[in-house]
Scaffold this motif. Structure first.
Motif, PDB file in Angstrom:
ATOM      1  N   GLY B 266      44.583  41.016  52.512  1.00 36.82           N
ATOM      2  CA  GLY B 266      44.927  40.885  54.081  1.00 36.82           C
ATOM      3  C   GLY B 266      44.388  42.114  54.601  1.00 36.82           C
ATOM      4  O   GLY B 266      44.554  42.992  54.078  1.00 36.82           O
ATOM      5  N   GLY B 267      44.396  41.343  55.690  1.00 35.83           N
ATOM      6  CA  GLY B 267      44.821  42.499  57.051  1.00 35.83           C
ATOM      7  C   GLY B 267      42.853  43.091  57.339  1.00 35.83           C
ATOM      8  O   GLY B 267      43.443  43.825  58.095  1.00 35.83           O
ATOM      9  N   VAL B 268      42.070  42.275  56.797  1.00 39.77           N
ATOM     10  CA  VAL B 268      40.536  43.395  56.593  1.00 39.77           C
ATOM     11  C   VAL B 268      40.080  41.511  56.910  1.00 39.77           C
ATOM     12  O   VAL B 268      39.929  41.091  55.718  1.00 39.77           O
ATOM     13  CB  VAL B 268      39.853  43.670  55.490  1.00 39.77           C
ATOM     14  CG1 VAL B 268      39.053  44.163  56.344  1.00 39.77           C
ATOM     15  CG2 VAL B 268      40.975  45.078  55.378  1.00 39.77           C
ATOM     16  N   GLY B 269      39.031  41.156  57.627  1.00 39.43           N
ATOM     17  CA  GLY B 269      38.281  40.049  57.312  1.00 39.43           C
ATOM     18  C   GLY B 269      37.498  40.561  58.987  1.00 39.43           C
ATOM     19  O   GLY B 269      37.759  40.404  60.200  1.00 39.43           O
ATOM     20  N   ARG B 270      36.141  40.346  58.808  1.00 37.49           N
ATOM     21  CA  ARG B 270      35.129  39.561  59.609  1.00 37.49           C
ATOM     22  C   ARG B 270      35.039  37.780  59.986  1.00 37.49           C
ATOM     23  O   ARG B 270      33.954  37.923  58.810  1.00 37.49           O
ATOM     24  CB  ARG B 270      33.633  40.901  60.401  1.00 37.49           C
ATOM     25  CG  ARG B 270      34.673  41.604  60.543  1.00 37.49           C
ATOM     26  CD  ARG B 270      33.603  43.302  60.680  1.00 37.49           C
ATOM     27  NE  ARG B 270      33.065  42.914  60.173  1.00 37.49           N
ATOM     28  CZ  ARG B 270      31.891  44.016  60.283  1.00 37.49           C
ATOM     29  NH1 ARG B 270      31.721  44.971  61.349  1.00 37.49           N
ATOM     30  NH2 ARG B 270      31.241  44.096  58.661  1.00 37.49           N
ATOM     31  N   ILE B 271      34.451  37.689  61.490  1.00 43.44           N
ATOM     32  CA  ILE B 271      33.865  36.404  61.064  1.00 43.44           C
ATOM     33  C   ILE B 271      32.222  36.673  61.110  1.00 43.44           C
ATOM     34  O   ILE B 271      31.440  35.599  59.973  1.00 43.44           O
ATOM     35  CB  ILE B 271      33.816  35.673  62.499  1.00 43.44           C
ATOM     36  CG1 ILE B 271      35.497  34.981  62.383  1.00 43.44           C
ATOM     37  CG2 ILE B 271      32.607  34.379  62.493  1.00 43.44           C
ATOM     38  CD1 ILE B 271      35.764  34.454  61.600  1.00 43.44           C
ATOM     39  N   SER B 272      32.115  37.334  61.508  1.00 42.96           N
ATOM     40  CA  SER B 272      30.093  37.677  61.248  1.00 42.96           C
ATOM     41  C   SER B 272      29.876  38.283  59.735  1.00 42.96           C
ATOM     42  O   SER B 272      29.044  37.506  58.977  1.00 42.96           O
ATOM     43  CB  SER B 272      30.152  39.066  61.763  1.00 42.96           C
ATOM     44  OG  SER B 272      30.204  40.188  61.134  1.00 42.96           O
ATOM     45  N   GLY B 273      30.930  38.779  58.945  1.00 46.22           N
ATOM     46  CA  GLY B 273      30.557  38.830  57.600  1.00 46.22           C
ATOM     47  C   GLY B 273      30.636  37.496  56.620  1.00 46.22           C
ATOM     48  O   GLY B 273      29.878  37.826  56.544  1.00 46.22           O
TER      49      GLY B 273
END
Lengths: 504, 322
Positions: B266-273
């Motif tokens: 949790g706490g980390v993530g990007r749509i582009s990724g």
């Protein structure tokens, strides 16, 4: 000095970067004796223990075991020398049985198959040494904390430990359990085990210790007999003018209550009533387990309570609703900033901004510019030392992290601060800065309710002291009339505890 | 700040870019390798093909990103895709209700399913893994009940989702638009920021006054809506809603999010990724197809890619934090 010492730390030093945490400290551990380490938080006790346990190595100085110099580069080496440490967080696997835990890592095997009978025998023997009558097939998770602690001690003994280090073993125990632990310690004394005992409870020191080594700011101050009067121990431990350390500037409180709690009950808390006026700092003192944290959390809306009311400026707050409490002007600095206060991977700015994110949003969109400006302003005002506001808060020191939690509530405009151990794990310099923040709040008409285990802090920073004992408010003292003794007398104002101490 | 002499940075810090965009670099390398292996890879029709292929997984994974950022997991998205496609088709074909509403009905059903998962987890205290695992089975079962195990022809609206708009396939348009919307919601709105805080440290978020339970329900509703959209695209391409539609897709969606650099804790993530992660999976499948590698071996390769991608990411983070 004497040659019969089991373990000697001889003028050891240790620094982390530029900070000298241990400065030429000499401590001896004798067979069959309990050697107490006494000192304030940050005095260097835990660093010292970690040197013995092989977690940190000394920069200079010698460690002698049976008069011979030894090296303790890692925990394995410490174990091999017969040194065992019982930490506050126990190293047991809750789902495994007592026998499995005691033989963990050295399971008796026959032809590669676990020899359960031998395993139980080893465990049984270890428990017998302590006179413990427990079924070795019980999962450790089913035991109470005190029994788990005894199992860990049994495990250490079955590893032939000759030196046992007990790091605040009584902190989370009830009075009856403490009595049980002390009985075991007395038995170990007769078996010739040398012990190092850490405790903040001065009464326990007299009950169980043989001599006391006082540390202050990483320096060795004195070794005195355990029956030294408590006020003398405190003087050695604190050793400086408390007034300078605690810059409390009392504001003139107005009459109207800003925070009032009436007949609040939940779990161990029974019918708590209290009020705090604008400009006031009220301290909550008491022993571990007296219910201070529970009370703070209930008022903050973090936990439910079964009955009672909490009012801010005369307005009743709904229970268990942090958002409503925040809107009413309450700010909660929780006990443990790492697990309860901060999102460690998020930036300083984000951590400061959590309490204002929703209230400043427009149509569900985060006010990114405003959040940033507010965070920068608060960080500058609180003198949070950092590279930049976008760095992860994980990389800041404990004191600066704590200031960021305060900053969250400053930025939200909180009028009532609920502080739970506000300076735990914070260095002396940052401590004073945090105290100045408390002054600022009260000077501007806010108020503070502060739970603290550190009596000097309670005496130095509050206007009134409420002493809790077993979920009740045992008494109230005006700070200028209170002493450590009068607070402790109220904190232990429960007959059983004194009886148990008397038996020793 | 530091006194250590370093060469002054000129414009673009290539090393930092590599370290921060491992998945993107991997994707580029992968595309080059495919192009060298088979020139057919870099032709217009094939790229369109990849775009259409990637759209269903990527759209589903956009929704999944919200759940994973909030430290949850949603195993029910494949089933939700199926039931949404099924109900929107049933609405028109079997019940004869107005076709104009069929997409809205599908999205609503997806959101509703997500709401149930979220509520089970937030108020019923089930771990998200278990709540969504239960929904995976329940929803798939309901899909079979509604359809009686037979495919249903889609209405015109849903079929349009799988068609073309001029030269542009509609799935690719949806991919772009929904990606922009997802990125906007995740980064600019309270919903997204709350998801990051809850995923980063639930207790700290709660004590700061963030409504943790509502956040958890919301991310599952978002995930359900995106899954529904993905399911309808899939049905639209086939002009029929199959009861087994999108089964197993949840694993691809999770893989895309994780390859894209999100952390399952949790706490980390990007749509582009996430988009890059989905593209990596699609390019590998497409390339291996062009090279006539058997479908059996493809699975082995995909598994290895997931392990390698996440392994690199773990290493990188360890170096950053040391």
């Amino acid at each position: 000095m004497s040659n019969d010492a089991l373990l000697v730390l001889d003028r050891v030093c240790k620094s982390f970067g530029p900070v000298q945490v241990i400065d030429e400290v000499t401590v001896e551990v004798h067979a069959g004796k309990v050697s107490v380490l006494l000192g304030e938080n940050g005095a260097g006790k835990s660093t010292l223990i970690k040197m013995i346990a092989g977690v940190h190595s000394a920069d200079s100085g010698r460690i002698l075991m049976d008069g011979k110099e030894v090296q303790i580069p890692d925990t394995k080496a410490s174990e091999a020398l017969g040194i065992a440490t019982i930490h506050q967080e126990l190293n047991l696997v809750p789902s495994m049985t007592i026998a499995e835990n005691i033989t963990l890592g050295r399971v008796p095997r026959r032809f590669g198959i676990i020899n359960r009978r031998e395993m139980r025998r080893i465990a049984r023997e270890a428990l017998d040494q302590l006179g413990l009558n427990l079924d070795v097939n019980t999962p450790v998770g089913d035991l109470g904390l005190a029994q788990q602690q005894l199992v860990e001690i049994a495990k250490a003994l079955s590893l032939d430990a000759r030196v046992l280090i007990l790091d605040e073993p009584t902190a989370a125990l009830t009075n009856a359990e403490i009595a049980g632990l002390f009985e075991v310690v007395s038995q170990l004394k007769t078996k010739g085990v040398g012990m190092v005992f850490i405790s903040h409870h001065l009464d326990e020191i007299a009950a169980i210790g043989d001599f006391v080594n006082v540390l202050r700011d990483g320096k060795f101050i004195a070794t005195v007999p355990a029956d030294t009067p408590e006020n003398e121990l405190v003087r050695l431990m604190v050793g400086r003018d408390i007034d300078a350390q605690f810059p409390r500037q009392a504001a003139t409180p107005s009459e109207q209550n800003l925070l009032s709690v009436e007949n609040l009950s939940v779990g161990p808390l029974q019918n708590i009533s209290l009020s705090v006026r604008p400009g006031e700092v009220v301290a909550l003192a008491g022993l571990m387990g007296a219910g201070r944290t529970e009370l703070i959390r209930a008022i903050a809306g973090a936990d439910k309570y079964t009955s009672g009311t909490v009012k801010v400026a005369g307005k009743k707050l709904p229970r268990n609703d942090v958002a409503a409490a925040t809107r009413a002007g309450l700010g909660h600095v929780p006990e443990d900033r790492k697990t309860q206060g901060l999102v460690l991977d998020a930036s300083v700015a984000e951590n400061i901004g959590y309490a204002t994110m929703a209230s400043t949003a427009k149509a569900g969109l985060v006010d990114r510019k405003g959040q940033r400006t507010r965070a920068e302003k608060v960080a500058a005002r609180l003198r949070i030392r950092m590279g930049n506001i976008d760095q992860p808060i994980r990389s800041l020191s404990g004191g600066n992290q704590q200031k960021a939690v305060f900053g969250r509530w400053f930025s939200a405009g909180a009028k009532v601060l609920l502080l739970d151990e506000p300076t735990r794990g914070v260095d002396v310099g940052a401590k004073v800065e945090i105290y100045e923040l408390i002054n600022e709040i009260t000077a501007s008409g806010g108020c503070v309710l502060m739970a603290s285990s550190e009596l000097p802090e309670v005496l130095g920073m509050s206007d009134r002291v409420l002493v809790m004992s077993q979920g009740r408010i045992a008494g109230e003292l005006a700070t200028n009339e209170a002493t450590q003794d009068s607070i402790m007398a109220l904190a232990v104002s429960n007959v059983h505890r004194e009886d148990e101490m008397g038996k020793k | 700040m530091s006194s250590v002499a370093t060469t002054p940075k000129k414009g673009f810090d290539f090393k930092a870019f590599l370290a921060n965009n491992g998945a993107l670099v991997g994707l580029v390398v992968l595309c080059l390798a495919m192009f060298i292996a088979t020139p057919r890879f870099l032709t217009g029709p094939n790229l369109m093909n990849i775009g259409i292929q990637v759209s269903t997984i990527a759209v589903m994974a956009f929704g999944m990103t919200f759940v994973i950022v909030a430290a949850g997991i949603d195993l029910s998205v494949g089933s939700i895709a199926a039931i949404s496609a099924m109900t929107s088709s049933y609405w028109v074909t079997t019940a004869g209700l107005p076709d104009g509403l069929s997409i809205v009905v599908g999205l609503a059903i997806g959101g509703l399913c997500g709401w149930v998962t979220g509520a089970m987890s937030a108020y019923g205290k089930l771990p998200t893994f278990i709540a969504s695992l239960a929904m995976l089975t329940i929803v798939r079962g309901l899909t079979l009940v509604i359809s009686d195990g037979r495919p249903i022809a889609t209405g015109d609206s849903v079929s349009w989702l799988g068609g073309d708009l001029g030269f542009m396939p509609v799935p690719i348009l949806i991919l772009i638009v929904s990606g922009l919307i997802a990125a906007f919601v995740l980064n600019r709105t309270i919903i997204g920021k709350n998801a990051f805080a809850v995923g980063g440290n639930t207790e700290a978020a709660r004590l700061s006054g963030i409504p943790v339970k509502r956040v958890l329900v919301t991310v599952f509703v978002i995930s359900g809506i995106f899954a529904a959209l993905s399911g309808m695209i899939l049905a639209g391409r086939l002009d029929s809603a199959q009861p087994t539609l999108a089964s197993g897709y949840e694993l691809d969606a999770i893989a895309a999010v994780v390859i894209g650099g999100a952390s399952l804790s949790g706490g980390v993530g990007r749509i582009s990724g996430t988009l890059i992660g989905a593209l990596v999976l699609a390019v590998i499948r497409n390339g291996l197809n062009l090279l006539s590698v058997s479908a059996f071996w493809q699975q082995v390769v995909i598994g290895l890619v997931i392990a390698i991608a996440v392994g690199f990411d773990v290493l990188r983070r360890k170096n950053v934090r040391h």
